[in-house]
Design a protein around this motif. Sequence first.
Motif, PDB file in Angstrom:
ATOM      1  N   MET A 160      -2.844  -9.814  -8.460  1.00 24.47           N
ATOM      2  CA  MET A 160      -2.286 -10.313  -7.208  1.00 24.47           C
ATOM      3  C   MET A 160      -3.112  -9.810  -6.033  1.00 24.47           C
ATOM      4  O   MET A 160      -3.672  -8.710  -6.081  1.00 24.47           O
ATOM      5  N   SER A 161      -3.183 -10.587  -4.974  1.00 28.54           N
ATOM      6  CA  SER A 161      -3.996 -10.220  -3.818  1.00 28.54           C
ATOM      7  C   SER A 161      -3.367  -9.074  -3.027  1.00 28.54           C
ATOM      8  O   SER A 161      -2.145  -8.880  -3.050  1.00 28.54           O
ATOM      9  N   VAL A 162      -4.218  -8.356  -2.333  1.00 25.79           N
ATOM     10  CA  VAL A 162      -3.773  -7.248  -1.484  1.00 25.79           C
ATOM     11  C   VAL A 162      -2.762  -7.745  -0.454  1.00 25.79           C
ATOM     12  O   VAL A 162      -1.739  -7.102  -0.209  1.00 25.79           O
ATOM     13  N   GLU A 163      -3.025  -8.892   0.140  1.00 24.90           N
ATOM     14  CA  GLU A 163      -2.144  -9.428   1.178  1.00 24.90           C
ATOM     15  C   GLU A 163      -0.760  -9.745   0.624  1.00 24.90           C
ATOM     16  O   GLU A 163       0.256  -9.438   1.250  1.00 24.90           O
ATOM     17  N   GLN A 164      -0.708 -10.347  -0.556  1.00 27.45           N
ATOM     18  CA  GLN A 164       0.582 -10.662  -1.174  1.00 27.45           C
ATOM     19  C   GLN A 164       1.350  -9.384  -1.507  1.00 27.45           C
ATOM     20  O   GLN A 164       2.548  -9.297  -1.276  1.00 27.45           O
ATOM     21  N   ILE A 165       0.648  -8.416  -2.066  1.00 24.50           N
ATOM     22  CA  ILE A 165       1.280  -7.148  -2.430  1.00 24.50           C
ATOM     23  C   ILE A 165       1.810  -6.449  -1.192  1.00 24.50           C
ATOM     24  O   ILE A 165       2.927  -5.926  -1.195  1.00 24.50           O
ATOM     25  N   SER A 166       1.040  -6.453  -0.139  1.00 19.85           N
ATOM     26  CA  SER A 166       1.468  -5.837   1.105  1.00 19.85           C
ATOM     27  C   SER A 166       2.745  -6.493   1.619  1.00 19.85           C
ATOM     28  O   SER A 166       3.688  -5.815   2.044  1.00 19.85           O
ATOM     29  N   LEU A 167       2.791  -7.797   1.564  1.00 14.65           N
ATOM     30  CA  LEU A 167       3.966  -8.537   2.021  1.00 14.65           C
ATOM     31  C   LEU A 167       5.189  -8.206   1.175  1.00 14.65           C
ATOM     32  O   LEU A 167       6.275  -7.956   1.703  1.00 14.65           O
ATOM     33  N   LEU A 168       5.021  -8.157  -0.129  1.00 10.16           N
ATOM     34  CA  LEU A 168       6.144  -7.937  -1.037  1.00 10.16           C
ATOM     35  C   LEU A 168       6.648  -6.498  -1.050  1.00 10.16           C
ATOM     36  O   LEU A 168       7.849  -6.258  -1.191  1.00 10.16           O
ATOM     37  N   THR A 169       5.739  -5.547  -0.938  1.00  4.33           N
ATOM     38  CA  THR A 169       6.128  -4.135  -1.049  1.00  4.33           C
ATOM     39  C   THR A 169       6.356  -3.464   0.295  1.00  4.33           C
ATOM     40  O   THR A 169       6.877  -2.351   0.352  1.00  4.33           O
ATOM     41  N   GLU A 170       5.933  -4.132   1.372  1.00  2.00           N
ATOM     42  CA  GLU A 170       6.000  -3.587   2.722  1.00  2.00           C
ATOM     43  C   GLU A 170       5.090  -2.381   2.914  1.00  2.00           C
ATOM     44  O   GLU A 170       5.274  -1.592   3.832  1.00  2.00           O
ATOM     45  N   LEU A 171       4.099  -2.230   2.023  1.00  2.71           N
ATOM     46  CA  LEU A 171       3.045  -1.245   2.222  1.00  2.71           C
ATOM     47  C   LEU A 171       1.986  -1.895   3.102  1.00  2.71           C
ATOM     48  O   LEU A 171       1.824  -3.119   3.087  1.00  2.71           O
ATOM     49  N   SER A 172       1.239  -1.095   3.816  1.00  3.55           N
ATOM     50  CA  SER A 172       0.156  -1.659   4.619  1.00  3.55           C
ATOM     51  C   SER A 172      -0.967  -2.135   3.699  1.00  3.55           C
ATOM     52  O   SER A 172      -1.109  -1.661   2.565  1.00  3.55           O
ATOM     53  N   SER A 173      -1.752  -3.066   4.185  1.00  4.24           N
ATOM     54  CA  SER A 173      -2.904  -3.544   3.420  1.00  4.24           C
ATOM     55  C   SER A 173      -3.843  -2.390   3.102  1.00  4.24           C
ATOM     56  O   SER A 173      -4.426  -2.336   2.014  1.00  4.24           O
ATOM     57  N   GLU A 174      -3.976  -1.470   4.041  1.00  3.45           N
ATOM     58  CA  GLU A 174      -4.846  -0.311   3.827  1.00  3.45           C
ATOM     59  C   GLU A 174      -4.343   0.546   2.675  1.00  3.45           C
ATOM     60  O   GLU A 174      -5.130   1.031   1.858  1.00  3.45           O
ATOM     61  N   ASP A 175      -3.028   0.746   2.607  1.00  9.16           N
ATOM     62  CA  ASP A 175      -2.454   1.529   1.504  1.00  9.16           C
ATOM     63  C   ASP A 175      -2.706   0.850   0.168  1.00  9.16           C
ATOM     64  O   ASP A 175      -3.039   1.502  -0.829  1.00  9.16           O
ATOM     65  N   VAL A 176      -2.534  -0.467   0.134  1.00 10.00           N
ATOM     66  CA  VAL A 176      -2.741  -1.204  -1.110  1.00 10.00           C
ATOM     67  C   VAL A 176      -4.208  -1.141  -1.521  1.00 10.00           C
ATOM     68  O   VAL A 176      -4.527  -0.937  -2.695  1.00 10.00           O
ATOM     69  N   ARG A 177      -5.101  -1.295  -0.557  1.00 11.19           N
ATOM     70  CA  ARG A 177      -6.533  -1.201  -0.873  1.00 11.19           C
ATOM     71  C   ARG A 177      -6.888   0.189  -1.407  1.00 11.19           C
ATOM     72  O   ARG A 177      -7.682   0.320  -2.337  1.00 11.19           O
ATOM     73  N   ALA A 178      -6.305   1.209  -0.802  1.00 11.77           N
ATOM     74  CA  ALA A 178      -6.561   2.578  -1.266  1.00 11.77           C
ATOM     75  C   ALA A 178      -6.072   2.755  -2.701  1.00 11.77           C
ATOM     76  O   ALA A 178      -6.757   3.390  -3.523  1.00 11.77           O
ATOM     77  N   LEU A 179      -4.913   2.198  -3.029  1.00 13.68           N
ATOM     78  CA  LEU A 179      -4.424   2.261  -4.407  1.00 13.68           C
ATOM     79  C   LEU A 179      -5.383   1.554  -5.355  1.00 13.68           C
ATOM     80  O   LEU A 179      -5.658   2.034  -6.451  1.00 13.68           O
ATOM     81  N   SER A 180      -5.888   0.421  -4.920  1.00 13.39           N
ATOM     82  CA  SER A 180      -6.825  -0.340  -5.727  1.00 13.39           C
ATOM     83  C   SER A 180      -8.094   0.458  -5.987  1.00 13.39           C
ATOM     84  O   SER A 180      -8.596   0.502  -7.120  1.00 13.39           O
ATOM     85  N   GLU A 181      -8.604   1.110  -4.962  1.00 10.82           N
ATOM     86  CA  GLU A 181      -9.810   1.921  -5.110  1.00 10.82           C
ATOM     87  C   GLU A 181      -9.572   3.112  -6.025  1.00 10.82           C
ATOM     88  O   GLU A 181     -10.414   3.431  -6.869  1.00 10.82           O
TER      89      GLU A 181
END
Length: 59
Positions: free
Chosen positions: A33-54
């Motif tokens: 799933m895309s970072v943007e979708q995850i951010s929307l669904l979890t209410e985490l910031s895009s930066e937080d999601v990207r950091a998790l991905s990294e």
Amino acid sequence: MPAFHREVHQEGRQEGELNRARAIALKLLRQGMSVEQISLLTELSSEDVRALSEQDSKS
């Protein structure tokens, strides 16, 4: 319940909710799933999601 205990309880609950959102985000990332979708669904910031991905890609 004394104010101090309520505050500690609230902080603990917020931390638990954040940890749960991160765990869900990690599962969604692994499913492609895309970072943007995850951010929307979890209410985490895009930066937080990207950091998790990294972090996950380094594991």
